[in-house]
Design a protein around this motif. Sequence first.
Motif, PDB file in Angstrom:
ATOM      1  N   TYR A 714      17.764  32.153  14.491  1.00 12.86           N
ATOM      2  CA  TYR A 714      19.188  32.076  14.805  1.00 12.86           C
ATOM      3  C   TYR A 714      19.767  33.475  15.017  1.00 12.86           C
ATOM      4  CZ  TYR A 714      19.446  27.165  13.135  1.00 12.86           C
ATOM      5  OH  TYR A 714      19.302  25.813  12.963  1.00 12.86           O
ATOM      6  N   LEU A 715      19.482  34.362  14.078  1.00  8.16           N
ATOM      7  CA  LEU A 715      20.066  35.709  14.116  1.00  8.16           C
ATOM      8  C   LEU A 715      19.642  36.464  15.369  1.00  8.16           C
ATOM      9  CD1 LEU A 715      21.647  38.010  12.796  1.00  8.16           C
ATOM     10  CD2 LEU A 715      19.564  38.621  11.540  1.00  8.16           C
ATOM     11  N   GLN A 716      18.372  36.371  15.729  1.00  7.85           N
ATOM     12  CA  GLN A 716      17.884  37.096  16.904  1.00  7.85           C
ATOM     13  C   GLN A 716      18.612  36.658  18.164  1.00  7.85           C
ATOM     14  OE1 GLN A 716      13.661  36.307  16.719  1.00  7.85           O
ATOM     15  NE2 GLN A 716      13.245  38.171  15.528  1.00  7.85           N
ATOM     16  N   ARG A 717      18.784  35.354  18.331  1.00  5.40           N
ATOM     17  CA  ARG A 717      19.469  34.869  19.535  1.00  5.40           C
ATOM     18  C   ARG A 717      20.942  35.260  19.517  1.00  5.40           C
ATOM     19  NH1 ARG A 717      19.826  34.623  24.686  1.00  5.40           N
ATOM     20  NH2 ARG A 717      21.153  32.923  25.451  1.00  5.40           N
ATOM     21  N   LEU A 718      21.584  35.119  18.386  1.00  5.35           N
ATOM     22  CA  LEU A 718      22.998  35.464  18.292  1.00  5.35           C
ATOM     23  C   LEU A 718      23.219  36.952  18.524  1.00  5.35           C
ATOM     24  CD1 LEU A 718      23.936  33.282  15.178  1.00  5.35           C
ATOM     25  CD2 LEU A 718      24.621  32.853  17.554  1.00  5.35           C
ATOM     26  N   LYS A 719      22.325  37.798  17.991  1.00  6.44           N
ATOM     27  CA  LYS A 719      22.462  39.242  18.199  1.00  6.44           C
ATOM     28  C   LYS A 719      22.272  39.612  19.662  1.00  6.44           C
ATOM     29  CE  LYS A 719      22.795  42.278  15.647  1.00  6.44           C
ATOM     30  NZ  LYS A 719      24.010  43.044  15.283  1.00  6.44           N
ATOM     31  N   ASN A 720      21.330  38.950  20.333  1.00  4.41           N
ATOM     32  CA  ASN A 720      21.137  39.215  21.770  1.00  4.41           C
ATOM     33  C   ASN A 720      22.406  38.901  22.548  1.00  4.41           C
ATOM     34  OD1 ASN A 720      18.496  40.052  21.427  1.00  4.41           O
ATOM     35  ND2 ASN A 720      17.614  38.041  21.897  1.00  4.41           N
ATOM     36  N   LEU A 721      23.039  37.807  22.209  1.00  6.68           N
ATOM     37  CA  LEU A 721      24.288  37.452  22.876  1.00  6.68           C
ATOM     38  C   LEU A 721      25.405  38.443  22.514  1.00  6.68           C
ATOM     39  CD1 LEU A 721      24.117  33.594  22.288  1.00  6.68           C
ATOM     40  CD2 LEU A 721      24.049  34.712  24.531  1.00  6.68           C
ATOM     41  N   TRP A 722      25.462  38.816  21.262  1.00  6.34           N
ATOM     42  CA  TRP A 722      26.532  39.704  20.804  1.00  6.34           C
ATOM     43  C   TRP A 722      26.401  41.103  21.400  1.00  6.34           C
ATOM     44  CZ3 TRP A 722      31.065  38.787  19.334  1.00  6.34           C
ATOM     45  CH2 TRP A 722      31.833  39.674  18.590  1.00  6.34           C
ATOM     46  N   ASP A 723      25.156  41.542  21.599  1.00  4.58           N
ATOM     47  CA  ASP A 723      24.942  42.862  22.205  1.00  4.58           C
ATOM     48  C   ASP A 723      25.419  42.898  23.649  1.00  4.58           C
ATOM     49  OD1 ASP A 723      23.890  43.768  19.842  1.00  4.58           O
ATOM     50  OD2 ASP A 723      21.786  43.522  20.443  1.00  4.58           O
ATOM     51  N   SER A 724      25.557  41.727  24.255  1.00  5.50           N
ATOM     52  CA  SER A 724      26.055  41.644  25.640  1.00  5.50           C
ATOM     53  C   SER A 724      27.385  40.907  25.681  1.00  5.50           C
ATOM     54  CB  SER A 724      25.031  40.928  26.529  1.00  5.50           C
ATOM     55  OG  SER A 724      23.766  41.527  26.470  1.00  5.50           O
ATOM     56  N   ARG A 725      28.221  41.136  24.666  1.00  4.99           N
ATOM     57  CA  ARG A 725      29.404  40.298  24.520  1.00  4.99           C
ATOM     58  C   ARG A 725      30.410  40.446  25.659  1.00  4.99           C
ATOM     59  NH1 ARG A 725      28.967  43.522  20.176  1.00  4.99           N
ATOM     60  NH2 ARG A 725      30.474  45.168  19.712  1.00  4.99           N
ATOM     61  N   ALA A 726      30.445  41.614  26.292  1.00  2.00           N
ATOM     62  CA  ALA A 726      31.370  41.750  27.423  1.00  2.00           C
ATOM     63  C   ALA A 726      30.962  40.808  28.557  1.00  2.00           C
ATOM     64  CB  ALA A 726      31.397  43.192  27.916  1.00  2.00           C
ATOM     65  N   LEU A 727      29.647  40.754  28.821  1.00  4.33           N
ATOM     66  CA  LEU A 727      29.150  39.849  29.863  1.00  4.33           C
ATOM     67  C   LEU A 727      29.325  38.396  29.433  1.00  4.33           C
ATOM     68  CD1 LEU A 727      27.654  39.510  32.567  1.00  4.33           C
ATOM     69  CD2 LEU A 727      25.499  39.651  31.287  1.00  4.33           C
ATOM     70  N   VAL A 728      29.048  38.118  28.173  1.00  6.06           N
ATOM     71  CA  VAL A 728      29.211  36.755  27.665  1.00  6.06           C
ATOM     72  C   VAL A 728      30.665  36.318  27.776  1.00  6.06           C
ATOM     73  CG1 VAL A 728      29.109  35.325  25.572  1.00  6.06           C
ATOM     74  CG2 VAL A 728      27.207  36.849  26.135  1.00  6.06           C
ATOM     75  N   ALA A 729      31.576  37.212  27.423  1.00  5.09           N
ATOM     76  CA  ALA A 729      33.006  36.875  27.471  1.00  5.09           C
ATOM     77  C   ALA A 729      33.450  36.507  28.874  1.00  5.09           C
ATOM     78  CB  ALA A 729      33.836  38.042  26.941  1.00  5.09           C
ATOM     79  N   SER A 730      32.880  37.178  29.856  1.00  4.57           N
ATOM     80  CA  SER A 730      33.295  36.909  31.243  1.00  4.57           C
ATOM     81  C   SER A 730      32.806  35.559  31.746  1.00  4.57           C
ATOM     82  CB  SER A 730      32.774  38.020  32.160  1.00  4.57           C
ATOM     83  OG  SER A 730      31.348  37.986  32.226  1.00  4.57           O
ATOM     84  N   GLY A 731      31.786  35.000  31.080  1.00  4.96           N
ATOM     85  CA  GLY A 731      31.231  33.730  31.546  1.00  4.96           C
ATOM     86  C   GLY A 731      31.552  32.540  30.675  1.00  4.96           C
ATOM     87  N   LEU A 732      32.447  32.724  29.688  1.00  6.85           N
ATOM     88  CA  LEU A 732      32.789  31.615  28.806  1.00  6.85           C
ATOM     89  C   LEU A 732      33.366  30.442  29.586  1.00  6.85           C
ATOM     90  CD1 LEU A 732      34.512  33.390  25.766  1.00  6.85           C
ATOM     91  CD2 LEU A 732      32.246  32.328  25.792  1.00  6.85           C
ATOM     92  N   LYS A 733      32.926  29.246  29.244  1.00  8.00           N
ATOM     93  CA  LYS A 733      33.493  28.062  29.908  1.00  8.00           C
ATOM     94  C   LYS A 733      34.928  27.813  29.464  1.00  8.00           C
ATOM     95  CE  LYS A 733      29.293  25.511  30.980  1.00  8.00           C
ATOM     96  NZ  LYS A 733      28.530  24.275  30.803  1.00  8.00           N
TER      97      LYS A 733
END
Length: 737
Positions: A714-733
């Motif tokens: 769980y932590l590894q996947r969440l950290k990968n997403l968090w490290d790219s949070r600017a990109l993740v934020a731009s693609g939120l549904k």
Amino acid sequence: MSNKSVSVLMPCRNAMPFLEAAVESVLAQPECLELLVADGGSTDGSLQKLEGLAGVDSRVRIISRCDKGPADALNKAYCSARGTFIGWLNADDLYAPGALARAVAALNFNPNWLLVYGEGEEFNEDTGLVQRYPTLPSSVGINGFRSHCFICQPSVVFRRTMGLLLSKFDLQWRTAFDFDYWLRAFEAFPHRIGYIPHLQGRTRLHSATITSKQRAQVALEATQLLARHFGAADAKRLHNYALELQLGIAQMPEGVDLVTHLQQLFELARPSLTPAALVHIQHTWLSGDLPQPPRSEPCSWHSENLQPALPRSVVPFAERPFGVNLIGHAFEIFGIGEDIRMAARALQTAGVPCSVIHHPAANGAACSDRTLEPFICSDPTGGPYAFNLVCMAAPIQARWLRQAGCDPLRERYTIASWPWETQQWPDAWMALLDVADELWPSSQFTAAALAGPAAQAGMPLQVMPMAAEISEPDRFCNAAARASTRESLGIPSEAVLFGYGFDFNSSTIRKNPMGALEAFQRAFPLPHLPATFGREFTSHPLSDQVSLLIKTFPPQRISAEWQWLQTRAAEDHRITLIAENLPRDQLLALYGSCDAFLSLHRSEGFGRGMAEAFQLGLDVIATDFGGNTDFCTGPLAHPVRWRKNPIPRGSYPYADGHIWAEPDLNHAAELCRKVALRRLDFRSNQASSNYGCELTWLSPHRSRFSFSQVGIRYLQRLKNLWDSRALVASGLKWNSG
């Protein structure tokens, strides 16, 4: 009394493809005195086949070569019958082995009974469909027929005297003459009808059966018969027939359109229906568009159906604290409730901050596990953290959002861990992909069902096996704990104990506890049948050294399967049934007292019971199908062969037309014997007082399901997403807009 005491009546018309098998199933019963065949003018060679069979076995008698329908055929055959008891088998159905022996023994032991019936099975050799007939015990009385006909016709045997008392089969009923007979019998002799909790008859489903070719007439006559006995009827049979037309299961009569056909049918039924039922069915089917088939949850999802966002500012995703808002049934004692509690423990072990949003399951489950109460978040706008992890079934998430609104989704990355148990994702749930940013199926099996929809939606998908850790498992399965638990249950300390746990309030047909009981009794036949049947059976050397424990929750509604299990268990002193809401430690102690876990499921999305059984050192005998195949490996695993089986219509939500497994009960019985022998051999040679297997067998399972290992994933996947949070934020549904 002679062993041969049953006259079997067989109406026949153009049954050539099935006739020989039906006749053989009758003649294989030693209690058969004669088989009386009334042919209705067959033109497909059936008569010639019957004449040949009669030349080989004198018990086969052709008593007519034309009739006015099956009711007339039965009356003619009955008039020629010489037996004390009467059986009735259509020329395309089959008797189960030992069926007449069980019926005769039951009638002899209960001289007051006039008629007995038992469990039935519907099957279709072309499609592979096998399903239990919805039988109910005779204790439900005549009112049980209001919902459906609960007697499977080939399972019936009655005294010849009952036929005289009840009179003939009524020729006015072209299709429902059997239903009429059962209603008359229950009305005239309510306390003189017995039930046998064993498979007695198998009824074949194919395109030429009466119920397939004349569905409109079946629905109409059943409605009319109910009105005759109860004063008026509801429209359930007619409604079901209209649905069958809509789904293409029933065929329209030639030369008439759907609306006209239904108008004519409803008009014929008018005198039999209550005024409210008539208004309802006409409004449902004759005004406007035809409705979609009913479902147990809303059958469609649209984001515009959500409550509007509350008029307040929303914290952007990237500015939220790192952590997870867990959403699910935090307190309920059942499988999906355990999912969210296990996810919380795994995240906490990995150091991931959590909050919990509790959504009541509303399924009657006890809400007695309050371990997550300190983490409950009651903010109507959702949890504080950047990530949501949904631990609920997909349509239940939709229900939650319809109640809570869309705010809990906004500016959060929502991960869905939806359970599912077939190889296809339901069409009705496709639109639910709008309420998740990523999918975490718990097994390769569920992932395969979601892979296509996820790819089409452009969604990330990660297989994330769930935690199923048992803290200090040895305290539940050491010798002292096992002895104490067994003593409290009255189970012999040295018996090889097979166990299984499931939830009656979930899906009994999928979990298949009846299969576990059947396989156990096939593996270890009783030295004799129960006193009510009084017939000797071949014993197995291990029959007096084994026991079976079945654990469930208290049923929330009347359950024919539960009544069946209770009746079968009462026959067999080796079977213990428990229907209680137990604290987790007591449940684990229950499983820890077992030697083997026997799961003859038709499908599993994950298989938590099996995961826990491995950690307790149990041999696991399980259908080799479903999410459990990810981890059912190693010396303790014993996969059961299976064949594909279409899921019966209406048996599982949203799964009409899907496929699951039908376990091979004979193979399961063979594996039960193998495990029992190994366990007994181990005990006779063990050097220590501790039951179980070598630690090397258990370590891989205990590690796989540990909070630490799952938490790290769980932590590894969440950290990968968090490290790219600017990109993740731009693609939120679901962003602030």
